[in-house]
Design a protein around this motif. Structure first.
Motif, PDB file in Angstrom:
ATOM      1  N   LYS A 197       0.483  -0.956  -0.187  1.00 29.99           N
ATOM      2  CA  LYS A 197      -0.077   0.100   0.126  1.00 29.99           C
ATOM      3  C   LYS A 197       0.843   0.829  -0.122  1.00 29.99           C
ATOM      4  CE  LYS A 197      -4.011  -2.334   2.522  1.00 29.99           C
ATOM      5  NZ  LYS A 197      -4.977  -2.114   3.573  1.00 29.99           N
ATOM      6  N   GLN A 198       2.013   1.042   0.650  1.00 31.24           N
ATOM      7  CA  GLN A 198       2.896   2.850   0.630  1.00 31.24           C
ATOM      8  C   GLN A 198       3.756   2.442  -0.733  1.00 31.24           C
ATOM      9  OE1 GLN A 198       2.705   3.895   3.182  1.00 31.24           O
ATOM     10  NE2 GLN A 198       1.715   2.957   4.676  1.00 31.24           N
ATOM     11  N   MET A 199       4.354   1.533  -1.365  1.00 33.20           N
ATOM     12  CA  MET A 199       4.518   1.662  -2.446  1.00 33.20           C
ATOM     13  C   MET A 199       3.630   2.468  -3.101  1.00 33.20           C
ATOM     14  SD  MET A 199       7.182   0.218  -1.864  1.00 33.20           S
ATOM     15  CE  MET A 199       8.406  -0.973  -1.321  1.00 33.20           C
ATOM     16  N   GLU A 200       2.034   1.556  -3.422  1.00 37.11           N
ATOM     17  CA  GLU A 200       1.129   2.197  -4.032  1.00 37.11           C
ATOM     18  C   GLU A 200       0.809   4.100  -3.919  1.00 37.11           C
ATOM     19  OE1 GLU A 200      -3.858   1.284  -5.500  1.00 37.11           O
ATOM     20  OE2 GLU A 200      -2.537   0.361  -3.967  1.00 37.11           O
ATOM     21  N   LYS A 201       1.450   4.351  -2.995  1.00 40.85           N
ATOM     22  CA  LYS A 201       1.365   5.643  -2.484  1.00 40.85           C
ATOM     23  C   LYS A 201       1.901   6.116  -3.996  1.00 40.85           C
ATOM     24  CE  LYS A 201      -0.581   4.951   1.880  1.00 40.85           C
ATOM     25  NZ  LYS A 201      -0.298   5.762   3.521  1.00 40.85           N
ATOM     26  N   ILE A 202       3.095   5.373  -4.101  1.00 42.94           N
ATOM     27  CA  ILE A 202       4.598   5.862  -4.230  1.00 42.94           C
ATOM     28  C   ILE A 202       4.347   6.809  -6.091  1.00 42.94           C
ATOM     29  CG2 ILE A 202       6.976   6.238  -5.027  1.00 42.94           C
ATOM     30  CD1 ILE A 202       7.960   4.845  -2.442  1.00 42.94           C
ATOM     31  N   GLY A 203       3.800   5.190  -6.213  1.00 41.22           N
ATOM     32  CA  GLY A 203       2.672   5.413  -7.391  1.00 41.22           C
ATOM     33  C   GLY A 203       1.799   6.329  -8.366  1.00 41.22           C
ATOM     34  N   ARG A 204       1.026   6.816  -6.827  1.00 42.36           N
ATOM     35  CA  ARG A 204       0.274   7.484  -7.725  1.00 42.36           C
ATOM     36  C   ARG A 204       0.993   8.967  -7.454  1.00 42.36           C
ATOM     37  NH1 ARG A 204      -3.716   5.220  -3.502  1.00 42.36           N
ATOM     38  NH2 ARG A 204      -2.948   6.236  -1.898  1.00 42.36           N
ATOM     39  N   LEU A 205       2.240   8.801  -7.081  1.00 44.21           N
ATOM     40  CA  LEU A 205       2.639  10.912  -7.836  1.00 44.21           C
ATOM     41  C   LEU A 205       2.547  10.545  -9.132  1.00 44.21           C
ATOM     42  CD1 LEU A 205       5.623  10.464  -4.581  1.00 44.21           C
ATOM     43  CD2 LEU A 205       3.441  11.508  -5.173  1.00 44.21           C
ATOM     44  N   GLY A 206       3.212   9.650  -9.744  1.00 42.52           N
ATOM     45  CA  GLY A 206       2.808  10.156 -11.292  1.00 42.52           C
ATOM     46  C   GLY A 206       4.341   9.366 -11.538  1.00 42.52           C
TER      47      GLY A 206
END
Length: 273
Positions: A197-206
């Motif tokens: 989930k934490q990695m997904e947050k980074i992914g949402r940074l684009g």
């Protein structure tokens, strides 16, 4: 293992890990023999944390920067239990990077275990960039994981196939993790628990937020480096993997290869606005 080492690991009252590292002072005065100037500043007096700044003298004009340079915040290694900003390999590495990459390097200290167990070092790491809060516009554009220190209860293949004592990394995790935690804690193993989930947050940074993972092909933690890189990619993070031949941990601090320099240069300047 030596009896004294085992005694230290099992002793909850141990308050420090002895070190005998050579330290070097900052070099604030520019000169032809000093292509990078450095200066020490306080970050948090109550926590005794500080930072060493490195600026290439070629970018200075009458004491004022003549151009906008990338800013890289570099956190030194040491298993969260040893090392220092002014330990000479870390100081020399930042000097080299600032000169070769024409970038400002900031090397913050952080509280060490076992006196200050995690998340103290992580908290200090998050606090350090606040020193630059008055700089505008300033945005974090990426992250470089340079031989990152990960762990886990189950040994990965690379940990069992190389000649490197488990006691060294196991002792570091024993000293720095919260009392009673094992190596599958989120502080040491980002592939478990809420890690995805934490990695997904980074992914949402684009696409404007990039990550590079740097490691050694025969290093005992290479499989963990690959696993974390794959996890980030699976969560949509823009990841570059840069793994060079060799098995010596921290070799880049002494002999920074041109291909690694080129990789870091690419990630820094491709992330610049």
């Amino acid at each position: 293992m030596p009896e004294s080492t085992q005694d230290n690991i099992n002793n909850p009252d141990v308050s420090s890990v002895p070190t005998r590292f050579p330290y070097v002072p900052a070099t604030p005065e520019p000169s032809p023999q000093n292509p990078v100037v450095s200066k020490d500043i306080t970050v948090n007096r109550s926590k005794s944390t500080w930072m060493r700044l490195y600026v290439p003298t070629a970018a200075l004009n009458g004491g004022v920067s003549s151009e906008k340079l990338p800013l890289v915040v570099y956190y030194h290694g040491g298993g969260f239990a040893t090392g220092s900003v002014d330990f000479y390999p870390h100081h020399d590495f930042c000097n080299l990077m600032a000169r070769e990459l024409n970038a400002v390097f900031a090397s913050p200290s952080y509280r060490l275990a076992p006196v200050n167990r995690l998340p103290a070092a992580y908290d200090d790491g998050v606090d350090a960039p606040a020193v630059f809060a008055d700089l505008s516009p300033l945005r974090i554009r990426g992250m470089i994981l340079h031989q990152p220190f990960f762990g886990g209860e189950e040994r990965c293949e690379s940990e069992t196939n190389v000649n490197f004592p488990h006691i060294l990394s196991d002792a570091c995790w024993h000293f720095c993790l919260p009392v009673g935690a094992n190596r599958d804690h989120e502080y040491s193993n980002p592939t478990v628990g809420d890690g995805p989930k934490q990695m997904e947050k980074i992914g949402r940074l684009g696409r404007n937020w990039k990550v590079v993972v740097i490691g050694r092909e025969r290093h005992r933690l290479i499989d963990r480096h690959r696993d974390v890189a794959k996890l980030m990619k699976d969560q949509g993070v823009d990841v570059t993997e840069h793994f060079t031949d060799g098995d010596v941990h921290g070799a880049e601090l002494v002999n920074q290869g041109e291909t690694t320099l080129a990789c870091i240069r690419s990630i820094i300047y491709s992330s610049s606005p």
